[in-house]
Design a protein around this motif. Structure first.
Motif, PDB file in Angstrom:
ATOM      1  N   PRO A   1       0.784  -1.239   0.000  1.00 37.20           N
ATOM      2  CA  PRO A   1       0.000   0.000   0.000  1.00 37.20           C
ATOM      3  C   PRO A   1       0.811   1.282   0.000  1.00 37.20           C
ATOM      4  CG  PRO A   1       0.006  -0.990   2.164  1.00 37.20           C
ATOM      5  CD  PRO A   1       0.749  -1.940   1.280  1.00 37.20           C
ATOM      6  N   THR A   2       2.119   1.224   0.271  1.00 36.52           N
ATOM      7  CA  THR A   2       2.859   2.484   0.408  1.00 36.52           C
ATOM      8  C   THR A   2       4.090   2.605  -0.487  1.00 36.52           C
ATOM      9  OG1 THR A   2       4.096   1.518   2.237  1.00 36.52           O
ATOM     10  CG2 THR A   2       2.173   2.863   2.814  1.00 36.52           C
ATOM     11  N   ALA A   3       4.651   1.509  -0.971  1.00 41.18           N
ATOM     12  CA  ALA A   3       5.938   1.591  -1.665  1.00 41.18           C
ATOM     13  C   ALA A   3       5.861   2.429  -2.944  1.00 41.18           C
ATOM     14  CB  ALA A   3       6.459   0.195  -1.983  1.00 41.18           C
ATOM     15  N   GLU A   4       6.992   3.028  -3.297  1.00 38.54           N
ATOM     16  CA  GLU A   4       7.079   3.892  -4.468  1.00 38.54           C
ATOM     17  C   GLU A   4       7.894   3.196  -5.563  1.00 38.54           C
ATOM     18  OE1 GLU A   4       5.833   7.154  -4.518  1.00 38.54           O
ATOM     19  OE2 GLU A   4       5.137   7.167  -2.431  1.00 38.54           O
ATOM     20  N   VAL A   5       7.526   3.466  -6.817  1.00 37.81           N
ATOM     21  CA  VAL A   5       8.188   2.814  -7.953  1.00 37.81           C
ATOM     22  C   VAL A   5       8.665   3.878  -8.936  1.00 37.81           C
ATOM     23  CG1 VAL A   5       7.902   1.142  -9.836  1.00 37.81           C
ATOM     24  CG2 VAL A   5       6.612   0.847  -7.711  1.00 37.81           C
ATOM     25  N   ILE A   6       9.833   3.626  -9.526  1.00 39.30           N
ATOM     26  CA  ILE A   6      10.364   4.568 -10.504  1.00 39.30           C
ATOM     27  C   ILE A   6      10.605   3.821 -11.819  1.00 39.30           C
ATOM     28  CG2 ILE A   6      12.823   4.200 -10.007  1.00 39.30           C
ATOM     29  CD1 ILE A   6      13.129   7.200 -10.031  1.00 39.30           C
ATOM     30  N   GLY A   7      10.569   4.540 -12.939  1.00 45.68           N
ATOM     31  CA  GLY A   7      10.851   3.856 -14.196  1.00 45.68           C
ATOM     32  C   GLY A   7      11.206   4.851 -15.283  1.00 45.68           C
ATOM     33  N   ALA A   8      12.036   4.409 -16.229  1.00 45.84           N
ATOM     34  CA  ALA A   8      12.400   5.269 -17.346  1.00 45.84           C
ATOM     35  C   ALA A   8      11.411   5.047 -18.479  1.00 45.84           C
ATOM     36  CB  ALA A   8      13.807   4.936 -17.824  1.00 45.84           C
ATOM     37  N   VAL A   9      11.003   6.137 -19.128  1.00 46.76           N
ATOM     38  CA  VAL A   9      10.186   5.997 -20.329  1.00 46.76           C
ATOM     39  C   VAL A   9      10.941   6.625 -21.500  1.00 46.76           C
ATOM     40  CG1 VAL A   9       7.915   5.880 -19.246  1.00 46.76           C
ATOM     41  CG2 VAL A   9       8.922   8.110 -19.742  1.00 46.76           C
ATOM     42  N   SER A  10      10.712   6.053 -22.693  1.00 41.29           N
ATOM     43  CA  SER A  10      11.488   6.500 -23.847  1.00 41.29           C
ATOM     44  C   SER A  10      10.617   7.049 -24.964  1.00 41.29           C
ATOM     45  CB  SER A  10      12.262   5.306 -24.399  1.00 41.29           C
ATOM     46  OG  SER A  10      11.335   4.349 -24.914  1.00 41.29           O
ATOM     47  N   GLY A  11       9.297   6.848 -24.848  1.00 39.58           N
ATOM     48  CA  GLY A  11       8.430   7.207 -25.966  1.00 39.58           C
ATOM     49  C   GLY A  11       8.127   6.002 -26.841  1.00 39.58           C
ATOM     50  N   GLY A  12       8.755   4.865 -26.546  1.00 41.58           N
ATOM     51  CA  GLY A  12       8.481   3.635 -27.281  1.00 41.58           C
ATOM     52  C   GLY A  12       7.296   2.898 -26.672  1.00 41.58           C
ATOM     53  N   VAL A  13       6.830   1.870 -27.384  1.00 45.61           N
ATOM     54  CA  VAL A  13       5.616   1.185 -26.941  1.00 45.61           C
ATOM     55  C   VAL A  13       5.809   0.442 -25.619  1.00 45.61           C
ATOM     56  CG1 VAL A  13       6.050  -0.657 -28.643  1.00 45.61           C
ATOM     57  CG2 VAL A  13       3.833  -0.507 -27.566  1.00 45.61           C
ATOM     58  N   ASP A  14       6.912  -0.260 -25.439  1.00 47.35           N
ATOM     59  CA  ASP A  14       7.066  -1.081 -24.232  1.00 47.35           C
ATOM     60  C   ASP A  14       7.098  -0.232 -22.965  1.00 47.35           C
ATOM     61  OD1 ASP A  14       7.322  -3.007 -26.133  1.00 47.35           O
ATOM     62  OD2 ASP A  14       9.499  -3.235 -25.916  1.00 47.35           O
ATOM     63  N   SER A  15       7.931   0.818 -22.977  1.00 40.86           N
ATOM     64  CA  SER A  15       8.032   1.610 -21.747  1.00 40.86           C
ATOM     65  C   SER A  15       6.734   2.372 -21.488  1.00 40.86           C
ATOM     66  CB  SER A  15       9.235   2.554 -21.788  1.00 40.86           C
ATOM     67  OG  SER A  15       9.067   3.553 -22.757  1.00 40.86           O
ATOM     68  N   THR A  16       6.030   2.771 -22.555  1.00 41.40           N
ATOM     69  CA  THR A  16       4.777   3.510 -22.341  1.00 41.40           C
ATOM     70  C   THR A  16       3.697   2.587 -21.773  1.00 41.40           C
ATOM     71  OG1 THR A  16       5.344   4.885 -24.237  1.00 41.40           O
ATOM     72  CG2 THR A  16       3.094   5.065 -23.402  1.00 41.40           C
ATOM     73  N   VAL A  17       3.573   1.391 -22.343  1.00 42.99           N
ATOM     74  CA  VAL A  17       2.549   0.463 -21.843  1.00 42.99           C
ATOM     75  C   VAL A  17       2.900   0.037 -20.413  1.00 42.99           C
ATOM     76  CG1 VAL A  17       1.426  -1.767 -22.204  1.00 42.99           C
ATOM     77  CG2 VAL A  17       1.892  -0.301 -24.155  1.00 42.99           C
ATOM     78  N   GLY A  18       4.182  -0.192 -20.154  1.00 41.47           N
ATOM     79  CA  GLY A  18       4.620  -0.541 -18.794  1.00 41.47           C
ATOM     80  C   GLY A  18       4.251   0.560 -17.812  1.00 41.47           C
ATOM     81  N   ALA A  19       4.518   1.819 -18.217  1.00 44.24           N
ATOM     82  CA  ALA A  19       4.220   2.955 -17.345  1.00 44.24           C
ATOM     83  C   ALA A  19       2.714   3.083 -17.127  1.00 44.24           C
ATOM     84  CB  ALA A  19       4.775   4.240 -17.953  1.00 44.24           C
ATOM     85  N   LYS A  20       1.952   2.854 -18.178  1.00 45.02           N
ATOM     86  CA  LYS A  20       0.493   2.986 -18.069  1.00 45.02           C
ATOM     87  C   LYS A  20      -0.068   1.961 -17.078  1.00 45.02           C
ATOM     88  CE  LYS A  20      -3.727   4.178 -19.095  1.00 45.02           C
ATOM     89  NZ  LYS A  20      -4.251   5.331 -18.347  1.00 45.02           N
ATOM     90  N   ILE A  21       0.426   0.749 -17.161  1.00 46.40           N
ATOM     91  CA  ILE A  21      -0.105  -0.290 -16.266  1.00 46.40           C
ATOM     92  C   ILE A  21       0.319  -0.010 -14.814  1.00 46.40           C
ATOM     93  CG2 ILE A  21       1.682  -2.107 -16.455  1.00 46.40           C
ATOM     94  CD1 ILE A  21      -0.698  -4.065 -16.876  1.00 46.40           C
ATOM     95  N   MET A  22       1.537   0.528 -14.639  1.00 39.89           N
ATOM     96  CA  MET A  22       1.962   0.894 -13.277  1.00 39.89           C
ATOM     97  C   MET A  22       1.079   2.017 -12.740  1.00 39.89           C
ATOM     98  SD  MET A  22       4.314  -1.121 -12.386  1.00 39.89           S
ATOM     99  CE  MET A  22       4.402  -0.348 -10.782  1.00 39.89           C
TER     100      MET A  22
ATOM    101  N   GLY B   1      10.953  -2.744 -18.651  1.00 36.01           N
ATOM    102  CA  GLY B   1      10.037  -3.158 -19.727  1.00 36.01           C
ATOM    103  C   GLY B   1      10.414  -4.481 -20.381  1.00 36.01           C
ATOM    104  N   THR B   2      10.933  -5.419 -19.601  1.00 37.85           N
ATOM    105  CA  THR B   2      11.315  -6.732 -20.140  1.00 37.85           C
ATOM    106  C   THR B   2      10.129  -7.425 -20.802  1.00 37.85           C
ATOM    107  OG1 THR B   2      12.646  -6.875 -18.155  1.00 37.85           O
ATOM    108  CG2 THR B   2      12.472  -8.888 -19.484  1.00 37.85           C
ATOM    109  N   LEU B   3      10.349  -7.981 -21.991  1.00 37.53           N
ATOM    110  CA  LEU B   3       9.292  -8.746 -22.667  1.00 37.53           C
ATOM    111  C   LEU B   3       9.627 -10.246 -22.637  1.00 37.53           C
ATOM    112  CD1 LEU B   3       8.351  -6.738 -25.885  1.00 37.53           C
ATOM    113  CD2 LEU B   3       7.719  -6.339 -23.512  1.00 37.53           C
ATOM    114  N   TYR B   4       8.642 -11.057 -22.986  1.00 32.59           N
ATOM    115  CA  TYR B   4       8.830 -12.509 -22.915  1.00 32.59           C
ATOM    116  C   TYR B   4       9.996 -13.027 -23.770  1.00 32.59           C
ATOM    117  CZ  TYR B   4       7.434 -17.291 -21.968  1.00 32.59           C
ATOM    118  OH  TYR B   4       7.420 -18.595 -21.556  1.00 32.59           O
ATOM    119  N   PRO B   5      10.210 -12.484 -24.978  1.00 35.84           N
ATOM    120  CA  PRO B   5      11.372 -12.965 -25.735  1.00 35.84           C
ATOM    121  C   PRO B   5      12.704 -12.814 -24.979  1.00 35.84           C
ATOM    122  CG  PRO B   5       9.909 -11.787 -27.192  1.00 35.84           C
ATOM    123  CD  PRO B   5       9.376 -11.581 -25.791  1.00 35.84           C
ATOM    124  N   ASP B   6      12.839 -11.745 -24.165  1.00 35.48           N
ATOM    125  CA  ASP B   6      14.065 -11.600 -23.356  1.00 35.48           C
ATOM    126  C   ASP B   6      14.122 -12.691 -22.296  1.00 35.48           C
ATOM    127  OD1 ASP B   6      14.347  -9.130 -24.659  1.00 35.48           O
ATOM    128  OD2 ASP B   6      13.200  -8.109 -23.091  1.00 35.48           O
TER     129      ASP B   6
END
Ligand code: XMP
Length: 513
Positions: free
Chosen positions: A210-231, A324-329
């Motif tokens: 309920p309290t922890a904070e998360v940080i992440g880099a976004v690049s404008g690409g699809v993976d980081s944007t979708v990752g950020a949106k879900i977070m 933004g790790t994907l399954y192929p990685d």
């Protein structure tokens, strides 16, 4: 869930891919997986192909506890030979290697694996073959070269096939896999991105608390944007996105990313303009690998500095880093690479984690790229962003050949914008996998009006590819290239000549550096 045990075939990951196409979730693990150590019970097991010989010393073998689970088993190629080896050996080297298409004759119309399958083409790739039926099995299908193209032990629900149903060259392969997973294993068909959103958001909330904070880099690409949106959907403003403008971005990129992520998606975003720092460090550097290292390391420094400045309203320290790790990685790190090899379990996270002592959170690690795109569309990420071509981390830094500076970047940026604009205007963006403009560090003589010019060369490149490991150059119509060339020379100061790159990968790479 279906468990796919990987014996190292180049096609193994395609098995999980195909199963998902009819909404069955499958997880791939190396063939050395001990069944007692699994935290879940599979509905069925698929043994993949592999480059070994079951009878050879040191060949990989499956944990015999798979038979104690009493779930259906399907062995593909090496997987079938492994089943035969366990049930009476009968495997030997064939007279010749069989590689390519063959016609399958289904001999037992009752076999549930072949429901709805007729005499169709299958894809063979093997040297070893069965020369006798293993105990308890019967032959259910033959091919020209194999009296045992498919075998079954109906009582135990164990099947073996010599060919590869997971490749598209096996025309009815998907039907066979569906018959196995859905009819024979009774696997649930609830793997959809709609379901994924709910379960993943619940998983993230539980993990982060309920309290922890998360940080992440976004690049404008699809993976980081979708990752950020879900977070953001999961924990709102406790997720902090950072976008580092390294000065190597495309035209209007920073503004567009800012608008889309904040106004459009509501994400808590900090934009850092580090252009001068990056360009300062790149001054005088011409070697592509050195440029990549400088850009990568500078990114880490800037990101860490910025992360340290974030003081969450909750008063909590930042605890997690979004990746933004994907399954192929993931597949790349868990696939079976040989009996003696220790299996890598950690994805390379570019040094950020070690330095920042953060825990990793990877919401997309179960997804293939097209699933990430579906998810993005479902979550309201703009269509254009969802279908964006990939863009390399070092950005225009590796598209300006040789030394990078503001003037050269401006030329590369403008040429790229024109090329992409025309590709989109001609409705070609989706069929091209990636398109780029490289600015060459050579000058060439030209003539404009009455004036002789002596300016640089732009090389356009567009490729079609499935996995970026190999790529074909895209065949444009001549009049398209004519238009783009004319626009670039007329509209971009500093360019006297435009060429189109007609080299495949291999031998050339997609990027010029
Ligand atoms: P190449 O040039 O190796 O590119 O055929 C294959 C794909 O990878 C991208 N690429 C990179 N991506 N950092 C990245 O994040 C890099 O250093 C890098 N180099 C190439 C390239 O754009 C293409 O999609």
């Amino acid at each position: 869930t279906i468990l796919v045990l990987d014996f190292g075939s180049q096609y193994s990951h395609l098995i999980t891919r195909r199963l998902r196409e009819f909404n069955v979730y499958a997880e791939m693990l190396p063939c050395t997986q001990k069944i007692a150590e699994l935290s879940w019970t599979p509905k069925g097991i698929i043994l993949s192909g592999g480059p070994y010989s079951v009878y050879a010393e040191g060949a990989p073998h499956v944990d015999h506890d798979i038979f104690k689970l009493n779930v259906p088993i399907l062995g593909i190629c090496y997987g079938m030979q492994e089943l035969a080896w366990i049930n009476g050996k009968g495997v030997a080297r064939g007279e010749k290697r069989e590689y390519g298409p063959a016609t399958l004759n289904v001999e037992d119309a009752e076999c549930p694996l072949f429901k709805g399958v007729d005499h169709s083409q299958v894809w063979m790739s093997h040297h070893d073959k069965l020369h006798a039926l293993p105990t308890g099995f019967k032959a259910v299908a033959t091919s020209t070269n194999s009296p045992f193209a498919a075998i079954s032990n109906e009582a135990e629900h164990i099947y073996g096939i010599q060919f590869h149903p997971e490749v598209t060259h096996t025309t009815q392969g998907k039907t066979m896999l569906k018959n196995f997973a859905v009819d024979i294993c009774k696997a649930t068909t609830n793997w959809t991105m709609e379901n994924f959103i709910d379960t993943e958001i619940a998983r993230i909330r539980k993990l982060v608390g309920p309290t922890a904070e998360v940080i992440g880099a976004v690049s404008g690409g699809v993976d980081s944007t979708v990752g950020a949106k879900i977070m953001h959907e999961a924990i709102g403003t406790r997720f902090h996105a950072i976008y580092v403008d390294n000065g190597l971005m495309r035209l209007n990129e920073t503004e567009t990313v800012y608008k889309t992520l904040t106004e459009g998606l509501g994400i808590n975003l900090t934009v850092v303009d580090a252009t001068d720092l990056f360009l300062g460090r790149l001054k005088g550097v011409t070697d592509p690998e050195k440029k990549r290292k400088i850009i990568g390391n500078t990114f880490i420094h800037v990101f860490e500095d910025e992360a340290a400045k974030i003081k969450p309203a909750s008063g909590q320290e930042i605890e997690y880093l979004l990746q933004g790790t994907l399954y192929p990685d993931v597949i790349e790190s868990i696939s079976f690479k040989g009996p003696s090899q220790t299996i890598k379990t950690h994805h390379n996270v570019g040094g950020l984690l070690e330095n920042m002592k953060l825990k990793l959170i990877e919401p997309l690690r179960e997804l293939f790229k097209d699933e990430v795109r579906d998810l993005g569309e479902l979550m309201g990420v703009p269509h254009d962003l969802v279908w964006r071509h990939p863009f390399p981390g070092p950005g225009l830094g590796i598209r300006v050949l040789g030394e990078v500076n503001k003037e050269q970047l401006k030329i590369a940026r403008e040429a790229d914008a024109i090329f992409i604009e025309e590709i989109k205007a001609h409705g070609l963006y989706k069929e091209i996998s990636q398109a780029l403009a490289a600015l060459l560090p050579v000058k060439s003589v030209g003539v404009m009006g009455d004036q002789r010019t002596y300016e640089q060369v732009i090389a356009l490149r567009a490729v079609e590819t499935v996995d970026f490991m190999t790529a074909d150059w895209y065949v444009f119509e001549a009049k398209f290239l004519k238009k783009v060339a004319s626009r670039i020379v007329n509209e971009v100061d500093g360019v006297a000549r435009v060429t189109y790159d007609i080299t495949s990968k291999p031998p050339a790479t997609v990027e010029w550096e």
